[in-house]
Each structure stands twice: as C-alpha cells, then as structure tokens.
Design a protein around this motif. Structure first.
Motif: not given
Ligand code: HEM
Length: 406
Positions: A50-52, A57-59, A76-78, A83-85, A87-89, A233-235, A343-345, A352-356
């Motif tokens: 999936f992460y290959d 693609r996400r767009a 960045v998710h899209t 473009d992704h790399r 922004r992701k950096a 928001r995710p924080a 749980p965070q990808g 890739g799109h793993r959560c930073p």
């Molecule tokens: C991406 C979960 C916390 C920033 C993601 C993804 C998941 C996720 C499932 C997407 C993976 C994918 O699309 O393949 C979570 C969960 C969190 C969390 C459950 C806990 C509450 C955070 C925190 C931050 C953050 C604390 C930043 C301070 C991001 C960003 C992306 C992302 C910017 C997009 C990455 C990309 O598209 O390359 N997260 N996350 N997340 N997360 Fe988190």
C-alpha cells in the motif's frame, strides 16, 4: 456489487472486519464504497504494498466532506510524488527531531501540572481537560497565535473537526464551521507575520510561514493555515488516547501500579503503544490504485479505492496473540514492528504518508499516562461504554474523574 457506504456509516469500526470475515480470502475484501470499486487489504505485507508510491496515489482519493472537516483542501495528505516529498519534509523536520519531541513533552507536562494543580474536590472530564492541556502545549511549542482566552476555542474546534468528519448531520456541520473559523484565524496570522518587519522567533509556526513548496513559491495563505491546523488538530486529538489511557488505568489497576513505579519510562512507552493498538481510533486509511495492480491474485483496476485495514490489523490474532487482552507487556521486550502496529499509518515516514507526529504522540501519551497514574482520583458512576458504531469513538462519559479535596 452493492455500494456499502451506508453500511459503513451504520457499522463503524466493525464494518471492515465484518466484510473480512465473510470474504473468501480474508486478506482481501472487494466491495463498493462512495460509488467506486474498493479493495481492502490487511497485514504487514499489504502495508508494504500500500505504501509503495507506484501502487497508490492520494490526489483525488479523499472525499470532499473529509477534506472540509478533517484535513483541509490542499493538505499534505492529498499530495503525491515530488510535491508530497517537499511538503512532507517540512513536517518531518519539525516533528521528528528528538529535541523537538522532548520539548513538546515538556510543554505538555507543564500544561498538565497547571491544569491539575488546583485539584481540590472537583470532577474533571478527562477527554476535555486533556484537549485543553494539549492545545496549550501545541500553542506554546509551535508558537501559534492564540492568547489564553482563545486557546480553549482552538481545543474545541480541533476536537469538533475530528469528531464530525465521518458522519452526516449536526456533528458534520459543527466540524465544517470549526475548520473555516480556524483556517481564517491562522491565514490572518500568517499574513501578518509575512508583513511584519520584526524578525520572527525560530518556531514551527515561522517555518510554515517561510516554507517554499516544490514550485519554489511560498504557501498561499489558505494552504499555510491548512497545514498549521495539520499540526494543531492531531496534537489536540491525542486527547482521545489520553481518555482511553484513563479508561485502561481504571479497568486494569495493575497497569496504574506499574506506571507509578516506572523509572526510566520503558513501561510508559509500552503502555502508550498498547493504548494505540487496543483502542479504536483510525478505522482505515485510503488511496487510489495508481495503475492496474494485482494483490495475492486479486486484480485491482486503476482508480479503484484501496483501503488499508488499520483497526482490524491492530486486533489480528496472527500478529497480536490474544488481541482483545490489554497487555503493555507485549511491547516491553521489543519495540513494535513499524508495519505491524499501524494506528498512525505504515511505511516510511519520509517518503510515504506515515504520520510524522507518531514520535510526539507516543512520547506525550507516555508522559501524560504516567502523570495520570501518579495522581489521586476516583471514578464516579458514569457510562463508560465505548460504542464501536461511532467513528471516532470514546468512553461515552468522556471519562470523568473525581479529584480528592486537598
Ligand atoms: C498522517 C494518525 C497524531 C500529523 C496520519 C495518518 C494517520 C494518522 C492514520 C495517515 C496515514 C496515511 O494516510 O497513510 C494519527 C493519530 C494521531 C496522530 C491516530 C494521534 C492522535 C499526529 C500528530 C501530528 C500529526 C501529533 C502532528 C503534530 C500528521 C500529518 C499527516 C498525518 C501532517 C500527513 C502525513 C502525510 O500525508 O504524509 N496521522 N496521527 N499526527 N499525521 Fe497523524
């Protein structure tokens, strides 16, 4: 094939595991979702597939209602490819550096102490209090432009964006309003910072103000605001895990004893991983097939929706013996395999799109779980059920705790 979107809305977290149980080859589920052919994958090898980038693609993958609430248009998710790399950096540099993680934890612990210091004889809804603590922490850590009177509004709006993304109706409308309000606040702040002659402090906020995308231009004001919200928001959403941590400490009191005695923090980290594995938060992640693909003999046509089963994989008995037992011990002797615990990808955070934000999440959750374990509180009668039909879910009461009189 019948479209299963309504079934997803009704069944919540059980939807994909249920289809999987009924599928002839349980590792692959074929269905229809949002009017498209959808194929759901499961397991660490599927994570690798999936992460290959050549496969997914996400767009165009995320539906408008999810962008207008959870992630924001242009996030960045899209993005894909270069473009992704680029922004992701920006996210990876700011969020994964160990000094930045430690500094976030310091801010979270300081905000926690301030919130719980006047403990005398009150009841607190842990979910809401944790969101406020995390909002103060991310504001102070990232240099976000909210004063003490405004930070509660940021916390409430960020919770609303997450709470309403996967449902029609009033929760969804609240999420849309919350997003447009906060995008407005942050776009104005970015504009002001760019127009200011005073040199900015070196904060994550300033990094987003100055960031140049792959095309070398500054982010437009809306996109800058969207991405700042993709930090805030995710924080603040770590509050879901803190409420679950409270639930676990109550339900399995021996974990509270272990956390109290935890010297170097190894148990707290294992506890944080187990909270992220055990409790339901992200149901699955999705993208579109970048070309005609095949997975374990199943043809996947270009543009089909590909889903990765996050909740199901985190409860797969083949990966986690006795998966419905809450057991931090499973992470004590070795850290989790990055493509098993997702749980965070999954995949690689840089390419890739793993959560930073994963390192920050684990470290902050470990620190706040330990702080919670070391505090005196009792659990008054309340509704502690965690409904699996609701996405995202939480203990119904938000987990109320009573702090003893001083
Ligand atoms: C991406 C979960 C916390 C920033 C993601 C993804 C998941 C996720 C499932 C997407 C993976 C994918 O699309 O393949 C979570 C969960 C969190 C969390 C459950 C806990 C509450 C955070 C925190 C931050 C953050 C604390 C930043 C301070 C991001 C960003 C992306 C992302 C910017 C997009 C990455 C990309 O598209 O390359 N997260 N996350 N997340 N997360 Fe988190």
């Amino acid at each position: 094939m019948q479209d299963r979107t309504v079934a997803l809305l009704l069944q919540g977290y059980g939807w994909l595991p249920d289809l999987r149980r009924r599928a002839p080859n349980g590792d692959v589920v074929r269905t229809r979702l949002l009017g498209r052919t959808a194929v759901a994958l499961h397991g660490p090898e599927a994570v690798h597939f999936f992460y290959d980038e050549g496969h997914v693609r996400r767009a165009g993958a995320l539906p408008g209602p999810v962008l207008d609430t959870l992630f924001g248009r242009g996030a960045v998710h899209t993005l894909d490819g270069a473009d992704h790399r680029v922004r992701k950096a920006l996210f990876v540099a700011g969020l994964t550096d160990p000094a930045a993680v430690a500094s976030f934890v310091d801010h979270a612990e300081t905000a926690w102490r301030a919130a719980f210091a006047p403990s005398g004889g009150r009841e607190v809804v842990l979910f809401e209090e944790a969101a406020l603590v995390l909002a103060r922490a991310v504001r102070d850590w990232a240099g976000l432009p909210y004063d003490d009177g405004e930070v509660g509004g940021l916390a409430r709006d960020c919770l609303a964006m997450v709470d309403g993304f996967a449902t029609p109706g009033p929760r969804h409308l609240r999420a849309r309003r919350a997003r447009s309000r906060q995008e407005g606040v942050l776009a104005r702040a970015v504009e002001e910072a760019r127009g200011s002659t005073v040199s900015a402090a070196d904060t994550p906020f300033a990094a987003f103000v100055r960031h140049r995308d792959a095309g070398a231009g500054l982010l437009d004001l809306h996109t800058a605001a969207v991405e700042l919200l993709n930090v805030a928001r995710p924080a603040i959403a770590i509050a879901w895990f803190v409420a679950f941590a409270g639930h676990a400490l109550h339900r399995w009191p021996e974990t509270r004893e272990h956390l109290r005695d935890d010297g170097p923090g190894a148990y707290a980290t294992a506890f944080a991983h187990e909270v992220r594995r055990f409790y339901p938060f992200v149901p699955f992640v999705g993208g579109l097939a970048a070309r005609d693909l095949e997975w374990r003999g199943e043809p996947i046509p270009e543009d089909a929706l590909l889903l990765l089963d996050v909740y199901g994989q985190n409860h797969d008995a083949a990966l986690w013996p006795d998966p419905y037992r809450f057991d931090p011990g499973r992470f004590l002797s070795r850290p989790p395999h990055p493509d098993a615990l997702i749980p965070q990808g999954g995949g690689d955070v840089h390419t890739g799109h793993r959560c930073p934000g994963e390192d920050i999440t684990v470290a902050v959750l470990a620190a706040l779980s330990r702080a919670l374990a070391r505090q005196e509180w009792t659990v008054p009668p309340q509704d502690l059920r965690i409904p699996l039909r609701r996405i995202p879910t939480a203990p119904r009461s938000g987990f109320r705790i009573a702090l003893p009189p001083v």
